[in-house]
Design a protein around this motif. Structure first.
Motif, mmCIF file in Angstrom:
data_model
loop_
_atom_site.group_PDB
_atom_site.id
_atom_site.type_symbol
_atom_site.label_atom_id
_atom_site.label_comp_id
_atom_site.label_asym_id
_atom_site.label_seq_id
_atom_site.Cartn_x
_atom_site.Cartn_y
_atom_site.Cartn_z
ATOM 1 N N HIS A 25 -47.638 14.494 45.061
ATOM 2 C CA HIS A 25 -47.434 15.711 45.838
ATOM 3 C C HIS A 25 -46.070 15.676 46.498
ATOM 4 C CE1 HIS A 25 -51.764 16.314 45.359
ATOM 5 N NE2 HIS A 25 -51.897 15.058 45.737
ATOM 6 N N GLU A 27 -44.042 17.682 47.327
ATOM 7 C CA GLU A 27 -43.721 18.708 48.313
ATOM 8 C C GLU A 27 -44.102 18.277 49.724
ATOM 9 O OE1 GLU A 27 -46.024 18.780 46.155
ATOM 10 O OE2 GLU A 27 -47.937 19.408 47.076
ATOM 11 N N THR A 30 -40.335 14.403 52.596
ATOM 12 C CA THR A 30 -38.930 14.744 52.770
ATOM 13 C C THR A 30 -38.131 14.265 51.567
ATOM 14 O OG1 THR A 30 -39.363 13.790 54.924
ATOM 15 C CG2 THR A 30 -37.196 14.794 54.594
#
Lengths: 339, 339
Positions: A25, A27, A30
């Motif tokens: 994941h 997303e 950072t």
DNA sequence: CCGATCGATTGAAACGCTTCATAACGATCC
DNA sequence: GGATCGTTATGAAGCGTTTCAATCGATCGG
């Protein structure tokens, strides 16, 4: 020895959760952290451990397996090819195993595939396989579609070829050219597809006399004595067309004709089956029947994935594919002497 | 949903450890207990979870993977077959994937195989593949052996075929029959094995005039115009033998001869390569070169397993296999008119 | 300036199995 | 009869990952 996610986490100065996140994941992470993690992976030569992943996901792999009866059977080459393309489109991998016509091996392979939790199985069963084991596997939740004759195979999705139609197409072609005596050269009619093609032929030439020539025991280069005998008959009784159960036999029939000074297609028309590459390159290019192998592979994967997606609401489907007559030199249409 | 070892344990009234033992160390368990456990398994339809097992064993699977450049390439049929036999003997499974000559796909497949922790990989690389990625994989601990030309591939075990010897055998055969003008019909000489065969041929017929006929762009049924032109020359300049880079081309060469009224082998000898099944069935049975595909597969698995067993002490080996000339009708030895 | 909110990160639980140290239980021996 | 042994069974730890609830800062609105 081998590096794991933990080592990566330590080197990158983050937690294992974060490392997993950059993998699954991104997303949530950072960009800078993600980069640091990726660098650490590269440095350590990290390779994801798929079995562990699968375990954690309590799930299936993205692997589709195909079991064919013989790896050396050229028929399946394009079936595999088609299946592979379809699998790729769906983001799955395809791997192939061969049962070598051995029921026991087939069972063992099915078992290890189930143990590996594959996404699904494409099975072209060893000839007289009982499908009980397969049913059980399916009930336990592994999608499975059958490749090959569909008779007596309810309870599965399946893809098969309309063999009878192939025979019929050849018959219609020959009838249209005015043939009245045709020979059918094939292995014993007991073999399903051999009989189907024969029956299609007979169906399509109701006014002709059809002789079945059993070439059981034949092997490439062995000659076709039974057929030769037929061809040795006087012109008035000799068949004017020979339909062979596969291209290799047809090629040899061509040779038998040549050996007897019979011209093809002038004296005798010859038709093969399978549309193998060499049919175009023979001295007389061979009329034959192309089989939709590639489509067969493709459709079977589609059925499989649909079964997987449908879950409990799934209704099995049978797809029947049409073969395609390919007319070439060995049966070129022409005026025939009255026969 | 799916039953696990715990469910079995509960039903059989034993601990999970015991269940595991009946699976892996039956000798540690009373026959009666074992039976009870097995009954429970049957009742529940228990199927071992292989990924979990692999994880617990922190190890490799018993899966050997083979990557070939094209699934539809008949050459590999028997290679796979041989590999499969050898794998079976060693108690391993073989699965096949195809890179379709795509370097990127090859890399991806190697990656997923490594992630799956396969026991080893047999790789026939996509043509101009760089082997860097492969080296890295190997360094990380996945045994890998190469199938195909060995040049520039140090640091790996490999199995290849002595292509030059194949060409030489044909050359010697033709020279012995007195041929002095021979044509070589093949795809561009840039392709490694095509060139090797050519050079072997040239090497073996030092006194003959050899013409290379490039059939680039040829496809089955397309005819061989360049060769036809050569054959149209007056008898004194016409080649007396044609060596083709594969059997399909040879079959077509046969047709070109027939079309020009040239008898084979009387006027022209024709030799193919690969010994495909149809070579025996052609009107004139084809002299050709048989390749040891099946042995190729077998040996590569053996090398792979040895590498796996040797561990750090391993020394890479290269096996060079010999092809075998098969003389048949299209080049039958006979008195030649002085040429 | 404080509580609320939001985004990024964390750490622990869980996945299903194998294994290992340990326990339970008879049988055997002195 | 107690110590010793061998056989069988046990349960917890650990394999490498994912996910999820919890935490931690920082930002924001009032």
């Amino acid at each position: 020895m081998r590096k794991g996610i933990k080592d990566v986490a330590r080197l990158a100065g983050v937690s294992v959760g974060t490392v997993s996140h950059v993998l699954n994941h991104p997303e949530l992470v950072t960009p800078e952290t993600a980069q640091r993690v990726r660098d650490a992976m590269d440095e350590l030569g990290y390779v994801r451990n798929e079995p562990a992943r699968q375990l954690a996901l309590r799930g299936r792999s993205e692997l589709i397996a195909m079991i064919i009866p013989a790896i050396t059977d050229v028929f399946f080459l394009d079936v595999v090819d088609g299946a592979q393309q379809a699998a790729l489109l769906a983001g799955a991998e395809l791997m192939v195993a061969s049962s070598e016509h051995d029921l026991e091996r087939e069972q063992r392979q099915l078992q290890t595939l189930e143990q590996r939790r594959v996404r699904g199985v494409l099975l072209s069963p060893a000839v007289d396989a009982s499908l009980d084991g397969v049913r059980a596997l399916q009930r336990r939740g592994t999608p499975l579609t059958l490749i090959g004759p569909a008779f007596g195979r309810r309870g599965f999705c399946s893809v098969s070829i309309d063999e009878r139609s192939g025979g019929r197409q050849v018959g219609e072609h020959l009838a249209a050219a005015g043939h009245r005596r045709v020979a059918y050269a094939g292995t014993p009619l007991a073999v399903h597809h051999v009989r189907e093609r024969f029956e299609g032929l007979v169906e399509a030439v109701p006014e002709a006399q059809v002789t079945a020539v059993d070439v059981a025991g034949w092997q490439p280069g062995g000659g076709l004595p039974a057929l030769a005998e037929l061809l040795a008959a006087p012109a008035a009784r000799r068949p004017t067309a020979v339909f062979c159960a596969n291209d290799l036999i047809a090629l040899e029939a061509l040779a038998e004709c040549a050996a007897r000074g019979l011209s093809v297609p002038g004296d005798v028309a010859v038709v093969g089956y399978d549309d193998m590459p060499f049919t175009r390159s023979a001295a007389v290019s061979l009329t034959t029947v192309a089989q939709p192998q590639e489509e067969m592979g493709r459709r079977s994967v589609e059925l499989l994935l649909r079964e997987d997606a449908d879950g409990a609401t799934h209704r099995h489907r049978s797809v029947l594919l049409q073969p395609q007559l390919v007319v070439r030199g060995s049966s070129a249409a022409q005026r025939r002497r009255a026969g």
